[in-house]
Enzyme design. Structure first.
Site, PDB file in Angstrom:
ATOM      1  N   LYS A  29     -12.964  15.117   4.201  1.00  0.00           N
ATOM      2  CA  LYS A  29     -13.439  14.293   3.069  1.00  0.00           C
ATOM      3  C   LYS A  29     -13.658  12.852   3.536  1.00  0.00           C
ATOM      4  O   LYS A  29     -13.174  12.461   4.619  1.00  0.00           O
ATOM      5  CB  LYS A  29     -12.404  14.337   1.938  1.00  0.00           C
ATOM      6  CG  LYS A  29     -11.054  13.729   2.308  1.00  0.00           C
ATOM      7  CD  LYS A  29     -10.000  13.999   1.248  1.00  0.00           C
ATOM      8  CE  LYS A  29      -8.666  13.394   1.652  1.00  0.00           C
ATOM      9  NZ  LYS A  29      -7.580  13.795   0.731  1.00  0.00           N
TER      10      LYS A  29
ATOM     11  N   TYR B 173     -14.899 -20.580   7.295  1.00  0.00           N
ATOM     12  CA  TYR B 173     -14.722 -20.931   5.879  1.00  0.00           C
ATOM     13  C   TYR B 173     -13.334 -21.484   5.614  1.00  0.00           C
ATOM     14  O   TYR B 173     -12.328 -20.924   6.050  1.00  0.00           O
ATOM     15  CB  TYR B 173     -14.909 -19.694   4.993  1.00  0.00           C
ATOM     16  CG  TYR B 173     -16.323 -19.200   4.893  1.00  0.00           C
ATOM     17  CD1 TYR B 173     -17.330 -20.003   4.361  1.00  0.00           C
ATOM     18  CD2 TYR B 173     -16.651 -17.916   5.298  1.00  0.00           C
ATOM     19  CE1 TYR B 173     -18.635 -19.529   4.245  1.00  0.00           C
ATOM     20  CE2 TYR B 173     -17.944 -17.429   5.189  1.00  0.00           C
ATOM     21  CZ  TYR B 173     -18.931 -18.246   4.668  1.00  0.00           C
ATOM     22  OH  TYR B 173     -20.214 -17.762   4.559  1.00  0.00           O
TER      23      TYR B 173
HETATM   24  C1  LIG Z   1      -6.607  14.351   1.659  1.00  0.00           C
HETATM   25  C2  LIG Z   1      -5.946  15.644   1.403  1.00  0.00           C
HETATM   26  C3  LIG Z   1      -5.261  16.310   2.428  1.00  0.00           C
HETATM   27  C4  LIG Z   1      -5.029  15.718   3.814  1.00  0.00           C
HETATM   28  O1  LIG Z   1      -3.921  14.855   3.779  1.00  0.00           O
HETATM   29  P1  LIG Z   1      -3.411  14.119   5.122  1.00  0.00           P
HETATM   30  O2  LIG Z   1      -2.234  13.356   4.682  1.00  0.00           O
HETATM   31  O3  LIG Z   1      -4.541  13.237   5.558  1.00  0.00           O
HETATM   32  O4  LIG Z   1      -3.115  15.166   6.115  1.00  0.00           O
HETATM   33  C5  LIG Z   1      -4.769  17.581   2.159  1.00  0.00           C
HETATM   34  N1  LIG Z   1      -4.937  18.139   0.946  1.00  0.00           N
HETATM   35  C6  LIG Z   1      -5.552  17.517  -0.071  1.00  0.00           C
HETATM   36  C7  LIG Z   1      -5.684  18.196  -1.385  1.00  0.00           C
HETATM   37  C8  LIG Z   1      -6.084  16.251   0.116  1.00  0.00           C
HETATM   38  O5  LIG Z   1      -6.700  15.635  -0.890  1.00  0.00           O
END
Ligand SMILES: *Cc1c(COP(=O)(O)O)cnc(C)c1O
Length: 379
Positions: free
Chosen positions: A42, A269
């Site tokens: 993702k 800045y």
């Molecule tokens: C993002 C996510 C993961 C992965 O989690 P990590 O801590 O990055 O390993 C696993 N399951 C779900 C449902 C997620 O949303």
């Protein structure tokens, strides 16, 4: 290793696919032999580029992928990726058809969405496989244990849906040994029993994120869902030494300009930095729009010629400045490492995360969209 940089952009996120493969193997060793990896890609693979990352993992034998949004799944399908793609966020209203057309697997966590998906599948003359999400203690999305029997009865009425998997998500697995995690595991077991009692046998059962793989290996589970560990960071400091993970991303830029300034000159800045001596500054074409957070101004060092030099003055949207007075050999065009290793020194995303009161996940995700991701040249 040399990296492709088609735009000749001085600022670049180098994505070391060899490190990704290494992490994948290390994580597989920590899984039970009966389990498969559902690689979490993702958010553009946490900023690493979902398409090349997914293809690389597929070549390592990974057949299951997880994304948060339908659009992310569509991007992978358009790139030709085969295999299962589970959408953690399910289909929002209006996304049912595109989900079906792209053979994405939705998560179902409420009955309203289930009805929408059932209708869309019926209209397409298909049966849609889904994963059922159980809320065991995250209090975010999912059916609560007490609502599960009623939900399963309602879902059984939807003849164009087929329950393929069941899962839940940990809230505190990154704090090893926490009672909340044991409670969640126990609730998940009860949910599985409820399913069994009602004659539902899910093909896939999964619960563990990266932290869960390390702290709560569950024999019932057919899949585990690592994300951050694939990219080479531990889920938390408490789990930092558990696995030999290699950071996949190196964030680099180049010296664009050098200038010599007298003592007493205000810099960037707000003139938050004023030179205290005759000073040589390197202008770096990287700023907070690239993910070099403004909150790191006057806080961090970068690596040039294998040495640490301080970032001085406020980090701008497109530029940052480094004090290279003590490195007179620095030249325009020199490589500058913001995150990653050069010579004997390394700067880790965890260091930035500590300074910014966040986690490495957010550091990776916020590497800007305009920063090209550069992959190894094929030999
Ligand atoms: C993002 C996510 C993961 C992965 O989690 P990590 O801590 O990055 O390993 C696993 N399951 C779900 C449902 C997620 O949303």
């Amino acid at each position: 290793m040399t990296f492709m940089n088609a735009q000749n952009s001085p600022t670049c996120a180098l994505i070391d696919l060899e490190a990704l493969r290494h992490n994948c193997r290390i994580i597989k060793q920590a899984m039970l032999p009966s389990q498969r990896m559902l690689a979490v890609v993702k958010a553009d693979a946490y900023g690493h580029g979902a398409i090349p990352v997914s293809y690389c993992l597929q070549a390592e034998g990974v057949q299951d992928f997880g994304v948060a949004r339908v659009e992310e799944g569509v991007t992978l399908r358009k790139a030709g990726l085969e295999g299962e793609i589970l959408v953690f966020g399910g289909a929002f209203r209006g996304q049912e058809k595109v989900l079906l057309e792209n053979r994405l697997t939705p998560t179902i966590f409420d009955l309203e969405a289930a009805q929408r998906l059932n209708a869309a599948a019926a209209a397409a003359g298909e049966t849609l496989a889904y994963h059922l999400k159980i809320d065991t203690g995250m209090s975010r999305i999912g059916f609560l244990l007490e609502d599960l029997p009623e939900a399963l009865h309602a879902l059984a009425e939807l003849s164009h849906l087929r329950l393929e998997g069941v899962y839940s998500h940990f809230a505190l697995a990154d704090s090893p040994g926490h009672q909340v995690t044991s409670n969640q595991v126990e609730r998940f077991r009860l949910a599985l029993e409820t399913l069994k009692t009602l004659g539902v046998t899910p093909g896939e059962i999964h619960l563990s994120n990266s932290a869960g793989i390390l702290t709560a290996p569950l024999p019932d589970c057919t899949l585990v869902r690592p994300g951050i560990s694939l990219y080479g960071s531990a889920p938390s400091a408490a789990l930092a030494d558990q696995l030999d993970l290699h950071p996949v991303m190196t964030f680099q830029t180049q010296v664009a300009r050098l200038q010599d300034l007298p003592a007493g000159t205000g810099v960037s800045y707000g003139h938050q930095f004023v030179t205290s001596r005759p000073t040589r500054l390197a202008s770096l074409p990287v700023g907070y729009a690239d993910g070099f957070h403004r909150g790191l101004s006057n806080q961090v060092e970068v690596l040039i010629r294998g040495e640490k030099v301080p970032v001085v003055g406020t980090i701008c949207m497109d530029w940052a400045l480094a004090d290279v007075t003590d490195l007179p050999e620095v030249a325009v065009g020199d490589k500058v490492t913001l995150l990653g290793c050069d010579g004997d020194h390394c700067i880790r995303s965890e260091e930035w995360a500590t300074r910014l009161n966040t986690i490495s996940y957010e550091i990776y995700c916020q590497v800007g969209a305009r920063v090209p991701r550069c992959y190894p040249e094929l030999e």
